[in-house]
Design an enzyme around this catalytic site. Structure first.
Site, short mmCIF file in Angstrom:
data_model
loop_
_atom_site.label_atom_id
_atom_site.label_comp_id
_atom_site.label_asym_id
_atom_site.label_seq_id
_atom_site.Cartn_x
_atom_site.Cartn_y
_atom_site.Cartn_z
N HIS A 233 0.60 -1.08 0.00
CA HIS A 233 0.30 -0.49 0.24
C HIS A 233 0.42 1.32 0.08
O HIS A 233 0.27 2.47 -0.34
CB HIS A 233 -0.33 -0.12 1.26
C1 UD1 Z 1 -2.08 5.01 6.32
C2 UD1 Z 1 -1.17 5.07 6.68
C3 UD1 Z 1 -0.07 4.41 7.43
C4 UD1 Z 1 -0.38 3.06 6.78
C5 UD1 Z 1 -1.71 2.43 6.51
C6 UD1 Z 1 -2.32 0.97 6.58
C7 UD1 Z 1 -0.67 7.29 7.09
C8 UD1 Z 1 0.11 8.85 6.05
N1 UD1 Z 1 -0.35 6.72 6.50
O1 UD1 Z 1 -2.29 4.67 5.12
O2 UD1 Z 1 1.34 4.82 7.73
O3 UD1 Z 1 0.99 2.28 6.91
O4 UD1 Z 1 -2.60 3.79 6.76
O5 UD1 Z 1 -3.30 0.79 5.50
O6 UD1 Z 1 -1.70 7.88 7.97
N2 UD1 Z 1 -9.54 4.22 2.05
C9 UD1 Z 1 -10.88 3.96 1.58
N3 UD1 Z 1 -11.31 3.37 2.70
C10 UD1 Z 1 -11.12 3.23 4.12
C11 UD1 Z 1 -9.49 3.79 4.29
C12 UD1 Z 1 -8.64 4.34 2.75
O7 UD1 Z 1 -11.09 3.10 0.81
O8 UD1 Z 1 -11.29 3.29 5.43
C13 UD1 Z 1 -8.70 4.84 1.05
C14 UD1 Z 1 -8.55 6.51 0.43
O9 UD1 Z 1 -9.54 6.68 -0.25
C15 UD1 Z 1 -7.53 6.93 0.38
C16 UD1 Z 1 -6.73 5.25 0.67
O10 UD1 Z 1 -7.32 4.82 0.64
O11 UD1 Z 1 -7.15 7.51 -0.53
C17 UD1 Z 1 -5.29 5.99 1.54
O12 UD1 Z 1 -6.29 5.99 2.54
P1 UD1 Z 1 -5.50 6.96 3.88
O13 UD1 Z 1 -5.85 6.81 5.71
O14 UD1 Z 1 -4.81 8.55 3.09
O15 UD1 Z 1 -4.16 6.10 3.89
P2 UD1 Z 1 -3.96 4.63 3.53
O16 UD1 Z 1 -2.03 4.76 2.34
O17 UD1 Z 1 -4.12 3.64 4.54
#
Ligand code: UD1
Length: 349
Positions: A195
């Site tokens: 990810h």
């Molecule tokens: C975040 C953390 C990372 C951790 C990871 C585990 C930061 C900077 N990054 O990254 O350290 O390893 O979580 O997953 O805090 N999304 C969904 N559903 C959800 C959550 C997210 O669809 O429940 C999508 C969002 O729309 C977004 C993407 O996933 O586009 C990323 O989510 P985000 O919270 O920005 O960061 P992660 O990559 O999950």
């Protein structure tokens, strides 16, 4: 003792579970849990509360996804409102996600003692958003609880002002607590998770990784619970043709995921925590990164860094043939949360 604990994103949940359990055993302790809502899908959040018996959050901030500045600023504003209702003695944050940084900043600005669990880890890679979060949070924390000696050394090098303790690994407390609940998964297979923006948001990099994974999957079964960010990137770059041999599934609940890892032959990942969980379970782990903030997993655990994709298949072949590292003592005994809570109680006495 009044304490507010914070979670926001998936890796926070297994870390907070044993801390909440220990805090709730203390008679004279008022503990509240705040969920910032950084992760919100059922599989990314609620399912962990159910699997790990984490109490329902007292406050859910519902910040959701978005650009980092938006996410951090919104979390700070909403968290400040919660804190102002009833000022705690401590604010406790775990890990390195944006929720961790946002709430740590609020604690500092409001003059409340800040506790950071999983402090001091450093990849020394300033392009990782988590690395900046770690450095900033540690620099303003009053209590720094560390999982490995390298973290203590890093905090000494940075002259961190907080009190530093080596207490082991709360995420491994959760694994130890739940080992008996893991199910056997049949078959010979590897587990994949990916990810990190550096791996999935660049089309060329993601294409290279998928081609190698697909090659491996043509001879060794690969099960890949796909993170929502990664799913979006595969769709955006139209890379489905490189995934036909891979068994791609939705994100798994904690127990289902750890059951799959525990029964696997190897794991390929770019996660932080999974390097530790596989090391604890003595399952070989190939980490698709240039560096790790958890060097103990390289020296005492089962972890290998593989940045060059042309080496991935070779490494898998080595592992399958039995040429692999085995875990030596990591110093994680399943009692970290107990140690943390005891220290906080004596500090608050
Ligand atoms: C975040 C953390 C990372 C951790 C990871 C585990 C930061 C900077 N990054 O990254 O350290 O390893 O979580 O997953 O805090 N999304 C969904 N559903 C959800 C959550 C997210 O669809 O429940 C999508 C969002 O729309 C977004 C993407 O996933 O586009 C990323 O989510 P985000 O919270 O920005 O960061 P992660 O990559 O999950």
């Amino acid at each position: 003792m009044k304490i507010i604990c914070v979670v926001g994103a998936r890796p926070n949940f297994p870390k907070i579970a044993p801390i909440m359990k220990q805090l709730n055993k203390v008679d004279d302790c008022q503990v509240k849990l705040v969920h910032t809502g950084q992760h919100y899908d059922y599989e990314m959040s609620q399912s962990f509360f159910e699997d790990l018996d984490i109490p329902c959050p007292d406050f859910f901030l519902n910040v959701g996804s978005g650009e980092h500045v938006d996410q951090i600023a919104n979390t700070m504003l909403l968290f400040e409102k919660v804190i102002k209702r009833d000022i705690p003695d401590f604010i406790l944050v775990v890990g390195d996600v944006n929720a961790t940084l946002s709430c740590a900043l609020v604690a500092n600005k409001m003059g409340i003692k800040l506790v950071h669990v999983e402090a001091g880890l450093r990849s020394f890679d300033r392009d990782m958003p988590e690395e900046i979060n770690r450095v900033l949070v540690d620099s303003i924390s009053d209590y720094l609880f560390c999982t490995e000696q390298s973290a203590i050394d890093n905090l000494i090098d940075e002259r961190a002002h907080g009190k530093t303790y080596l207490v082991g690994n709360v995420m491994i407390d959760t694994l130890v607590d739940n080992l008996h609940r893991l199910k056997n998964v049949d078959g010979e297979y590897g587990v994949v998770t990916l990810h990190r923006p550096s791996n999935v948001e660049n089309k060329h990099r993601l294409t290279d990784i998928l081609i190698e994974l697909n090659n491996i999957a043509s001879s060794h079964k690969l099960i890949w619970p796909v993170h929502p960010r990664t799913k979006k990137c595969i769709e955006k770059f139209s890379l489905h043709q490189y995934t036909n041999y891979i068994d791609m599934v939705d994100p798994m609940t904690y127990l289902n995921f750890m059951s799959h890892v525990n029964s696997s032959k190897f794991v390929i990942t770019d996660s932080g925590g999974i390097q530790e969980e596989t090391s604890y379970l003595n399952i070989p782990c190939l980490t698709i990164r240039e560096n790790t903030e958890r060097p103990i997993t390289l020296s005492y655990g089962t972890n290998y860094l593989v940045q060059d994709m042309s080496r991935l298949q070779i490494m898998v072949n080595h592992i399958i043939s039995g040429d692999r590292k085995h875990t030596i003592n990591l110093g994680w005994d399943g009692n970290s949360a107990k140690k943390i809570v005891n220290i906080l109680r004596s500090e608050n006495a």
